[in-house]
Design a protein around this motif. Structure first.
Motif, PDB file in Angstrom:
ATOM      1  N   ASN A 368       0.825  -1.203   0.000  1.00 30.45           N
ATOM      2  CA  ASN A 368       0.000   0.000   0.000  1.00 30.45           C
ATOM      3  C   ASN A 368       0.858   1.251   0.000  1.00 30.45           C
ATOM      4  O   ASN A 368       0.558   2.230  -0.705  1.00 30.45           O
ATOM      5  N   GLN A 369       1.930   1.260   0.778  1.00 34.20           N
ATOM      6  CA  GLN A 369       2.829   2.409   0.791  1.00 34.20           C
ATOM      7  C   GLN A 369       3.484   2.612  -0.570  1.00 34.20           C
ATOM      8  O   GLN A 369       3.583   3.732  -1.071  1.00 34.20           O
ATOM      9  N   GLU A 370       3.940   1.533  -1.178  1.00 34.30           N
ATOM     10  CA  GLU A 370       4.577   1.631  -2.493  1.00 34.30           C
ATOM     11  C   GLU A 370       3.604   2.217  -3.517  1.00 34.30           C
ATOM     12  O   GLU A 370       3.981   3.050  -4.350  1.00 34.30           O
ATOM     13  N   ALA A 371       2.345   1.787  -3.459  1.00 35.76           N
ATOM     14  CA  ALA A 371       1.334   2.296  -4.387  1.00 35.76           C
ATOM     15  C   ALA A 371       0.997   3.757  -4.128  1.00 35.76           C
ATOM     16  O   ALA A 371       0.410   4.418  -4.995  1.00 35.76           O
ATOM     17  N   HIS A 372       1.357   4.273  -2.956  1.00 41.73           N
ATOM     18  CA  HIS A 372       1.090   5.676  -2.617  1.00 41.73           C
ATOM     19  C   HIS A 372       2.340   6.548  -2.697  1.00 41.73           C
ATOM     20  O   HIS A 372       2.413   7.605  -2.063  1.00 41.73           O
ATOM     21  N   ASN A 373       3.312   6.113  -3.474  1.00 39.27           N
ATOM     22  CA  ASN A 373       4.538   6.898  -3.690  1.00 39.27           C
ATOM     23  C   ASN A 373       5.421   7.000  -2.456  1.00 39.27           C
ATOM     24  O   ASN A 373       6.304   7.861  -2.401  1.00 39.27           O
ATOM     25  N   GLN A 374       5.200   6.155  -1.467  1.00 39.66           N
ATOM     26  CA  GLN A 374       6.092   6.139  -0.315  1.00 39.66           C
ATOM     27  C   GLN A 374       6.990   4.919  -0.472  1.00 39.66           C
ATOM     28  O   GLN A 374       6.600   3.793  -0.174  1.00 39.66           O
ATOM     29  N   HIS A 375       8.215   5.156  -0.953  1.00 40.37           N
ATOM     30  CA  HIS A 375       9.027   4.078  -1.489  1.00 40.37           C
ATOM     31  C   HIS A 375       9.981   3.445  -0.486  1.00 40.37           C
ATOM     32  O   HIS A 375      10.604   2.426  -0.792  1.00 40.37           O
ATOM     33  N   TYR A 376      10.125   4.030   0.685  1.00 38.18           N
ATOM     34  CA  TYR A 376      11.050   3.462   1.670  1.00 38.18           C
ATOM     35  C   TYR A 376      10.356   3.323   3.021  1.00 38.18           C
ATOM     36  O   TYR A 376       9.441   4.088   3.350  1.00 38.18           O
ATOM     37  N   HIS A 377      10.799   2.344   3.758  1.00 41.10           N
ATOM     38  CA  HIS A 377      10.217   2.058   5.074  1.00 41.10           C
ATOM     39  C   HIS A 377      11.299   2.208   6.139  1.00 41.10           C
ATOM     40  O   HIS A 377      12.415   1.700   5.982  1.00 41.10           O
ATOM     41  N   MET A 378      10.984   2.909   7.208  1.00 44.51           N
ATOM     42  CA  MET A 378      11.907   3.052   8.322  1.00 44.51           C
ATOM     43  C   MET A 378      11.730   1.841   9.235  1.00 44.51           C
ATOM     44  O   MET A 378      10.788   1.760  10.021  1.00 44.51           O
ATOM     45  N   SER A 379      12.635   0.875   9.100  1.00 43.29           N
ATOM     46  CA  SER A 379      12.484  -0.412   9.767  1.00 43.29           C
ATOM     47  C   SER A 379      13.039  -0.368  11.190  1.00 43.29           C
ATOM     48  O   SER A 379      14.128   0.147  11.430  1.00 43.29           O
TER      49      SER A 379
END
Length: 649
Positions: A368-379
C-alpha cells in the motif's frame, strides 16, 4: 521519534493559535458559509420551486415544506431549491438522482448536508493520468427520493480503437463520513469535541456505523457468523492509548480477525436530500496505451432497475512519469518515507498477538505504501522485516534502520569491531542495498551531538550513514557528518534546507509543521508536494503513518494516521490520497525539468527559450497558494509541447 517536543510551550502556543484561527479556516476551506440574506432568499422560494417541479423532486420539496420553520430543516430546503434551479436550467424534470463531478483533491468537506459549490452539475467524471500513475476522480450523488440500497458499477472504459482499460485497474470507493476530532480537517492539534468528517475510503460503508444522536462511531465485528458493533469513540479515560500510538493498547483491535472491509464496492445507501461522495482511482502502468477512454458509472436499484448513469472519461497521456528527483538537482533522488513505528510487534498489538497474521499484514502495508509513492520504510525490526519487504516489492537500494545497531561503548576498538560486524551482516542479508542509514538519537541537544561525533565517524568508516531528527543545532554541530536530517520546520520554507544543500551531501526532510493528522486531502497534497519540492527539500519524513487509533478523542495532539489498520491490511484515507497526489506533482515537475534541460542542450535558440520559460514557470509558482490543479495542467501542456519539439512520441 517519540514526539518528545521538549518545547511544550511552543506546542501549546500553536494549539491555541489554531483554535483562535478555527473560524477563519473553517470559513475559507471547510464548509460553505452562506450569507443570511441569500439563505432567506432560497427559503422564500420553496413554494415557487414546488410549483415548477414534478416527480420525485416535487415530492421531496413538499416533504421539506412540512418541516418549514424547523431550523434543522433550513439547510435541506436551501439545498433542494438549489437543485431545483439546476434542473430547471438544464431542462430536466424527472430524475431519481442528480450528481456533481467534484475535484478529488479539495479543501471543501463533502458532508451529507453540504452543497458541492465547487462541483459541476451532472458533469463528467474526468481523470487525466500519465503512465505509471494512480490518479483519482470524484463525484457526489444527490438522491431526489429514498433509493435504499443501490448498486454502483463501472462499465468498460473504451478508447476510439476499442481498446479497453482494465477493470482491475479501476477502484471505486465510497467516502465514509464519521466522527473525528473537531479540528481534524485543518489541524493535527486535538480538540475535546467530535464532528462529522469525510475521511475513510471504503468498499463497505457499513464497516463503520455512525450514531448522530450519541455522536459516536461503532466498528462492525463479525465472528463465527455473528455480527456485533463495538463502540470505538469512548471518552479518553476509558481508552488510554497514548497520542503517539507506540506503547499502549486500545480497547479496539482493528487488525484482529472479524474487522475488515469488503474486497469490492458493496451497495450504498442513498437517502433523499443527502449528498454522498464516491472516489474513483485509475491505475495506469508503463504499458498502458495512451488515449481517451469513455465509460459510465451505473446506478441500479435493489430490484435491478437502472436508475441512471454518470459519464466517465480517462485520458492517458503519452508519457510515463519518472520517479521524483530534487528540484535543485535532477541527479538526486527525492526520497519518500514516514517517521513511524510500523513493525511486526506493533501490528501484533493491533491484531491480538498473531505473528503469522502480522507478517501478511506487514506485506499488505508495504504494498500500500509503495502504491502511494512512499518508497522506503523506516524499519525497526530489520532482521524479520527485510524478507517481507522484498516480498512486497519495496525498494532496498536504501535502507533506513531505526534499530539497535550502534553500540556506543567507550571502548573505540570494540565499537569498530561491532560496526564492521554489523555491516558484514547487512551485506549478507541485503546485498542489493547500496546505502544503509542508521537512526541514532532523536531531537538531541548540542552537547549530545558533540559527544556523539566520534560514534558517527566510526560507523561511517564502516560504510554506514546516519539520519537524525531535530532542529537547527543539527547543522551547527554535525552538519558535515549527518547524511539525512529531518528538520522541525515548515515544508514551504526554503531557509532550513539551504545550508545543508550548500554543503551538499545530505538529504533534508521536514516534520512537525504539520504532523500527519490533518484529513484535508488538498492540504496534504500541497504539504507533501510542490511546497517542500520548490523549497529545495529532498525528502519526506514526517511523523507518522500508524494504523490508528480509530478513536479521535485526544488532548494536545490528535492521532496521526494516514491509513487505518484492518484484518487484510489497511484502509486508505483522503489524506493518504493527498500524499500520493503531492508526490505525483513532484514527478510531473521532474519530467518537465528533464525535458526542459533536454531542449536547452539542443542549443537551438527557440528550444532554449522554451526550456527556460518552463523553468521560469516553476520558479514563479507560489507553492503556498497556487491552484495545484491548474499547475498540474500547465506542466502537462509544457511536457506535451516539449515532446513534440524533441521529436518524441
Amino acid at each position: 521519534m517519540k514526539m518528545k517536543f521538549k518545547m511544550k510551550f511552543k506546542a501549546l502556543f500553536f494549539a491555541v493559535l489554531f483554535v483562535l484561527c478555527g473560524i477563519a479556516v473553517t470559513a475559507k476551506g471547510e464548509i460553505e458559509i452562506m450569507p443570511v440574506s441569500r439563505e432567506r432568499e432560497y427559503l422564500s422560494r420553496l413554494d415557487e420551486a414546488i410549483q415548477n417541479s414534478e416527480g420525485d423532486l416535487k415530492n421531496h420539496l413538499q416533504t421539506l415544506r412540512s418541516k418549514r420553520g424547523e431550523k434543522s430543516a433550513d439547510k435541506s430546503i436551501v439545498n433542494a431549491v438549489r437543485i431545483a434551479d439546476e434542473l430547471k436550467r438544464n431542462g430536466l424534470k424527472k430524475n431519481d438522482f442528480v450528481h456533481f463531478s467534484v475535484p478529488a483533491m479539495s479543501e471543501w468537506q463533502r458532508l451529507p448536508q453540504e452543497y458541492p459549490q465547487d462541483g459541476t452539475f451532472n458533469g463528467r467524471v474526468s481523470i487525466i493520468a500519465a503512465g505509471d500513475e494512480y490518479e483519482p476522480g470524484s463525484f457526489v450523488i444527490y438522491p431526489l427520493r429514498d433509493l435504499g440500497k443501490v448498486r454502483v458499477t463501472l462499465s468498460a472504459l473504451k478508447n476510439s480503437t476499442g481498446k479497453i482499460f482494465p477493470a482491475a485497474d479501476l477502484d471505486l470507493k465510497v467516502v465514509k463520513v464519521w466522527y473525528q476530532n473537531a479540528n481534524g480537517w485543518f489541524s493535527y492539534f486535538g480538540d475535546t469535541g467530535l464532528k462529522l468528517t469525510p475521511e475513510l475510503l471504503l468498499n463497505d460503508e457499513e464497516l463503520i456505523k455512525v450514531d448522530t444522536v450519541k455522536k459516536g462511531n461503532y466498528a462492525r465485528i463479525v465472528k463465527e457468523g455473528k455480527t456485533t458493533y463495538q463502540w470505538i469513540t469512548p471518552e479518553q479515560p476509558l481508552d488510554s492509548r497514548y497520542d503517539e500510538h507506540w506503547s499502549d493498547i486500545s480497547v479496539f483491535s482493528p487488525m484482529a480477525p472479524g474487522f475488515d472491509d469488503a474486497r469490492t464496492l458493496q451497495k450504498i445507501s442513498l437517502e433523499a436530500g443527502q449528498f454522498k461522495q464516491l472516489f474513483l482511482t485509475a491505475h495506469t502502468t508503463k504499458e498502458t496505451q495512451p488515449g481517451i477512454y469513455h465509460g459510465e458509472i451505473i446506478l441500479t436499484s435493489g430490484n435491478g432497475k437502472r436508475l441512471g448513469a454518470i459519464p466517465v472519461s480517462l485520458r492517458v497521456l503519452p508519457f510515463v512519469l519518472p520517479q521524483p528527483k530534487c528540484y535543485f538537482d535532477l541527479n538526486r533522488d527525492y526520497v519518500t518515507f514516514s517517521y513511524s513505528y510500523i513493525s511486526l510487534p506493533l501490528i501484533m498489538r493491533e491484531n491480538g498477538g498473531n505473528y503469522e497474521l502480522a507478517k501478511k499484514q506487514f506485506i499488505a502495508t508495504m504494498k500500500n505504501q509503495e502504491a502511494h509513492n512512499q518508497h522506503y520504510h523506516m524499519s525497526r525490526n530489520y532482521m524479520e522485516e527485510l524478507e517481507l519487504m522484498k516480498a512486497a516489492g519495496r525498494r532496498l537500494d536504501k535502507l533506513f534502520l531505526f534499530a539497535r545497531i550502534v553500540n556506543g561503548a567507550h571502548n573505540e576498538m570494540q565499537m569498530k569491531v561491532n560496526a564492521a560486524s554489523a555491516r558484514r551482516q547487512l551485506r549478507q542479508l541485503s546485498p542489493e542495498t547500496l546505502e544503509i542509514y542508521l537512526g541514532y538519537g532523536d531531537e538531541p541537544d548540542s552537547e549530545w551531538l558533540m559527544d556523539t561525533r566520534r560514534i558517527f565517524e566510526i560507523y561511517q568508516n564502516a560504510g554506514f550513514r546516519f539520519f537524525l531528527a531535530g532542529s537547527s543545532n543539527l547543522f551547527f554541530k554535525t552538519g558535515y557528518q549527518l547524511d539525512f536530517v529531518n528538520l522541525a520546520f515548515a515544508p514551504e520554507s526554503p531557509a532550513p534546507p539551504q545550508p545543508w544543500n550548500l554543503v551538499g551531501h545530505a538529504n533534508v526532510a521536514w516534520y512537525a509543521d504539520h504532523h500527519i493528522g490533518t484529513e484535508n486531502p488538498a492540504f496534504n497534497r500541497r504539504q507533501y508536494g510542490l511546497a517542500p519540492y520548490l523549497a529545495n527539500y529532498s525528502a519526506t519524513g514526517n511523523y507518522a503513518h500508524h494504523y490508528g487509533p480509530y478513536n479521535d478523542r485526544r488532548d494536545t495532539y490528535k492521532p496521526m494516521v494516514f491509513a487505518y489498520g484492518v484484518y487484510s491490511g489497511v484502509i486508505d484515507t483522503l489524506a493518504w490520497e493527498g500524499y500520493r497526489e503531492g508526490v505525483d506533482d513532484i514527478r510531473y515537475a521532474t519530467k518537465l525539468k528533464m525535458l526542459a534541460q533536454d531542449l536547452i542542450r539542443t542549443e537551438k535558440q527557440e528550444n532554449v527559450y522554451a526550456g527556460r520559460q518552463a523553468l521560469q514557470f516553476l520558479a514563479l509558482l507560489d507553492s503556498s497558494s497556487c491552484d495545484l490543479n491548474a499547475a498540474r495542467l500547465e506542466m502537462i501542456n509544457y511536457i506535451l509541447r516539449f515532446q513534440q519539439l524533441l521529436g518524441l512520441k
